[in-house]
Write a protein that holds these residues in place. Sequence first.
Motif, PDB file in Angstrom:
ATOM      1  N   MET A 505       0.818  -1.213   0.000  1.00 58.34           N
ATOM      2  CA  MET A 505       0.000   0.000   0.000  1.00 58.34           C
ATOM      3  C   MET A 505       0.849   1.260   0.000  1.00 58.34           C
ATOM      4  O   MET A 505       0.486   2.277  -0.601  1.00 58.34           O
ATOM      5  CB  MET A 505      -0.928  -0.007   1.220  1.00 58.34           C
ATOM      6  CG  MET A 505      -1.827  -1.225   1.320  1.00 58.34           C
ATOM      7  SD  MET A 505      -2.927  -1.443  -0.086  1.00 58.34           S
ATOM      8  CE  MET A 505      -4.124  -0.165   0.247  1.00 58.34           C
ATOM      9  N   ALA A 506       2.023   1.196   0.689  1.00 52.40           N
ATOM     10  CA  ALA A 506       2.854   2.391   0.845  1.00 52.40           C
ATOM     11  C   ALA A 506       3.911   2.533  -0.244  1.00 52.40           C
ATOM     12  O   ALA A 506       4.198   3.638  -0.698  1.00 52.40           O
ATOM     13  CB  ALA A 506       3.528   2.377   2.220  1.00 52.40           C
ATOM     14  N   PHE A 507       4.522   1.423  -0.661  1.00 53.90           N
ATOM     15  CA  PHE A 507       5.628   1.484  -1.626  1.00 53.90           C
ATOM     16  C   PHE A 507       5.158   1.415  -3.074  1.00 53.90           C
ATOM     17  O   PHE A 507       5.815   1.936  -3.969  1.00 53.90           O
ATOM     18  CB  PHE A 507       6.628   0.354  -1.361  1.00 53.90           C
ATOM     19  CG  PHE A 507       7.239   0.363   0.011  1.00 53.90           C
ATOM     20  CD1 PHE A 507       7.346   1.537   0.741  1.00 53.90           C
ATOM     21  CD2 PHE A 507       7.714  -0.809   0.584  1.00 53.90           C
ATOM     22  CE1 PHE A 507       7.913   1.551   2.014  1.00 53.90           C
ATOM     23  CE2 PHE A 507       8.287  -0.814   1.850  1.00 53.90           C
ATOM     24  CZ  PHE A 507       8.382   0.367   2.569  1.00 53.90           C
ATOM     25  N   THR A 508       4.050   0.719  -3.306  1.00 56.88           N
ATOM     26  CA  THR A 508       3.478   0.620  -4.658  1.00 56.88           C
ATOM     27  C   THR A 508       1.997   1.004  -4.550  1.00 56.88           C
ATOM     28  O   THR A 508       1.118   0.157  -4.672  1.00 56.88           O
ATOM     29  CB  THR A 508       3.640  -0.805  -5.226  1.00 56.88           C
ATOM     30  OG1 THR A 508       3.139  -1.769  -4.273  1.00 56.88           O
ATOM     31  CG2 THR A 508       5.105  -1.111  -5.496  1.00 56.88           C
ATOM     32  N   PRO A 509       1.715   2.276  -4.290  1.00 59.55           N
ATOM     33  CA  PRO A 509       0.385   2.700  -3.839  1.00 59.55           C
ATOM     34  C   PRO A 509      -0.738   2.567  -4.857  1.00 59.55           C
ATOM     35  O   PRO A 509      -1.906   2.657  -4.466  1.00 59.55           O
ATOM     36  CB  PRO A 509       0.608   4.172  -3.468  1.00 59.55           C
ATOM     37  CG  PRO A 509       1.823   4.600  -4.216  1.00 59.55           C
ATOM     38  CD  PRO A 509       2.682   3.381  -4.302  1.00 59.55           C
ATOM     39  N   THR A 510      -0.426   2.343  -6.130  1.00 58.48           N
ATOM     40  CA  THR A 510      -1.501   2.189  -7.119  1.00 58.48           C
ATOM     41  C   THR A 510      -1.619   0.768  -7.657  1.00 58.48           C
ATOM     42  O   THR A 510      -2.412   0.501  -8.557  1.00 58.48           O
ATOM     43  CB  THR A 510      -1.290   3.160  -8.301  1.00 58.48           C
ATOM     44  OG1 THR A 510      -0.040   2.863  -8.935  1.00 58.48           O
ATOM     45  CG2 THR A 510      -1.297   4.604  -7.828  1.00 58.48           C
ATOM     46  N   THR A 511      -0.819  -0.159  -7.095  1.00 57.31           N
ATOM     47  CA  THR A 511      -0.846  -1.539  -7.585  1.00 57.31           C
ATOM     48  C   THR A 511      -2.065  -2.294  -7.078  1.00 57.31           C
ATOM     49  O   THR A 511      -2.690  -3.067  -7.814  1.00 57.31           O
ATOM     50  CB  THR A 511       0.429  -2.283  -7.165  1.00 57.31           C
ATOM     51  OG1 THR A 511       1.559  -1.650  -7.776  1.00 57.31           O
ATOM     52  CG2 THR A 511       0.382  -3.741  -7.591  1.00 57.31           C
ATOM     53  N   PHE A 512      -2.417  -2.087  -5.816  1.00 57.72           N
ATOM     54  CA  PHE A 512      -3.483  -2.860  -5.188  1.00 57.72           C
ATOM     55  C   PHE A 512      -4.705  -1.986  -4.949  1.00 57.72           C
ATOM     56  O   PHE A 512      -4.585  -0.833  -4.509  1.00 57.72           O
ATOM     57  CB  PHE A 512      -2.997  -3.469  -3.877  1.00 57.72           C
ATOM     58  CG  PHE A 512      -1.838  -4.413  -4.070  1.00 57.72           C
ATOM     59  CD1 PHE A 512      -2.046  -5.690  -4.556  1.00 57.72           C
ATOM     60  CD2 PHE A 512      -0.539  -4.009  -3.789  1.00 57.72           C
ATOM     61  CE1 PHE A 512      -0.984  -6.558  -4.762  1.00 57.72           C
ATOM     62  CE2 PHE A 512       0.537  -4.863  -3.976  1.00 57.72           C
ATOM     63  CZ  PHE A 512       0.308  -6.142  -4.475  1.00 57.72           C
ATOM     64  N   ALA A 513      -5.863  -2.557  -5.194  1.00 56.24           N
ATOM     65  CA  ALA A 513      -7.106  -1.819  -5.017  1.00 56.24           C
ATOM     66  C   ALA A 513      -7.403  -1.551  -3.549  1.00 56.24           C
ATOM     67  O   ALA A 513      -8.064  -0.561  -3.204  1.00 56.24           O
ATOM     68  CB  ALA A 513      -8.260  -2.591  -5.655  1.00 56.24           C
TER      69      ALA A 513
END
Length: 670
Positions: A505-513
């Motif tokens: 959620m913090a490092f790849t903030p647009t990868t996971f819904a």
Amino acid sequence: MLRYALPALLFASVLPAYAQSPANDVPLIERAKIFGNPSKSGGRISPDGKWLSWIAPRDGVLNVWVAPASDLSKARALTDEKVRPIRGSFWSPDSKTLLFIQDKGGDENFLLYGVNVVSGKQINYTPFEKTRVQIVQISSKVKDRILIGINNRDPRWHDVYSLDLASGKLTLVQQNDGYGGYLADEQLNLRLASKPRSDGGATYFRVKGGKVESTPLADIGLDDSQTTAPLTFTTDGKTLYWTDSRGRNTSALLAQDVASGKTTVVAEDARADIANALYDQRTGRVQAYSVNYLQQEYVPLSNDVKGDLEFLKKNTKGQFSVVSRTDADDKWLVAVDSVTAPPSAWLYERKAKHLTQLYVTRPELEGAPLVPMYPQEIKARDGLTLVSYLTLPQASQADASGHASKPVPLVLLVHGGPWARDGYGYNSTHQWLANRGYAVLSVNYRGSTGFGKQFISAGDLQWGRKMHDDLLDAVQWAVKSGVTTADKVAIMGGSYGGYATLAGMAFTPTTFACGVDIVGPSNLFTLLETIPPYWESIKQQFYKRMGDPTTEEGRAMLKERSPLNSAANIQRPLLIGQGANDPRVNVRESDQIVAEMAAKNIPVTYVLFPDEGHGFARPVNNIAFNAVAENFLGKCLAGRAEAIGGTIKASTAQVKHGAEFAPGLQEAIR
């Protein structure tokens, strides 16, 4: 309770375009049938073959039960726990006592208890405060006592005691002044001691006459530290078995002649480590071993059990495991797991080659729409093979090989540890999420155990980096394979899996819904500061594999890899569950990131359980959190959800923040 306004655009931007449930035609399985108390579990046959024991509810709480092996209708409860479930038990060598460990509220200060199977008298063998007991050795040859470790003198180290099972008398065998553990033989003589090394490895020394010798028997470096260890002695004490990766990648099963020191390879497999075996009940010699790559399989080494293993493989549906055996070795208790049916326990009579079903763990799930699990080999970007497990909902219209015909939302379910692994078999979380309409993918990312030392070491100092890349690569595989689409993936996990969720959620903030974090660390500094004192022997291994807080370079790495320090980047909905008494991941880990997000008006829902530790042991609490989670995921991924209903009030859940961000939660706590 603090509340913050929800920016409407944030949730709207991640809602998938699904107009209807992807699994409307599949009956909804009630949460309570999946996560409530099993009808029976943990079956064991007594060494003398006269008794069968298991764990089952008594007045709604899991307790220890026993019955004559010849008449299960005479079953009776031996314990009377009122709140916290007993999750396992084991037999004393003389078949007179059932033993179990129990903590308070999830604090993991496990004490040892025993119950006499005839009189029903219960005794607390270790009536100490802030103490965690360890089982050092139970021997089939010494019937009246066992060896246990107790850390009530120094919380870092476990002194070894001989426990007289009838009287409860404890006799000091070995004071421990800095050893990680001991290994005893079948006569309950201490034979080996391990001492932690500064590089994260361990040195093994012989013990003679109660004294630890100064000359090392074996030096194990960091690379081999999780794949090399002594296992057991033969009954005569002349042979020592090891699981050993020195000079190879995957650990082999070795036999060492104690007198000469010469070692012989008993079994090895280039795909996976070998650590589990079946040993002759009389001699202690290896009869078969098990290897677990994609699935577990037994490989016989002698004709003693070859016919038995062949019979069991032919006459059981799915994977089987030999759980316990009588001293006479005439009866085995066998667990059977067919994935698409609830696990069951069977009594196997060797002479007659006869199987009798003893129980099904969750008979209420028989006939339920459970779905298969498909082992997968996924390639990471640098070529590593990631053994993974995929479960597909019926809406995927998968073929027999697990190839999806229709994409559906996916939940990436990340295991804890990280030095552990996912495996093949019935998985309650996989079945629950698949029934709600999601594909579920569990990935053995680098650092996971079971696949050789190189795979473990590939995860060194890679928290939030290459370990996380493996998860991203697995998601890309799922997208390319047509399992899901890139905008419909959630991440969920406990412990390290919770960390991976926060990192995602913090490092790849647009990868996971969206993300569901259960007892996950947010700040690697405070995580290492608060590890339990009895982990002293493996502390250096944490430092070498995670980052060393005693060096400037290590501190910089830990800061960079801590999701707390990137919490401002979080854009998607997050749900956090935490046990207040967690000794591994302190409650502060969740408190910190919730406070940071709340201060920046970033939506987060935080559910705390005051009577839980590292995970939720009480079914009412597990059901309550999963009720929140499935409604949270339902809004995020447009899957199905059973209403929260009265689950929150039936539990001890405290919604500390963000009830308005989880559908139905505000109404449930009113």
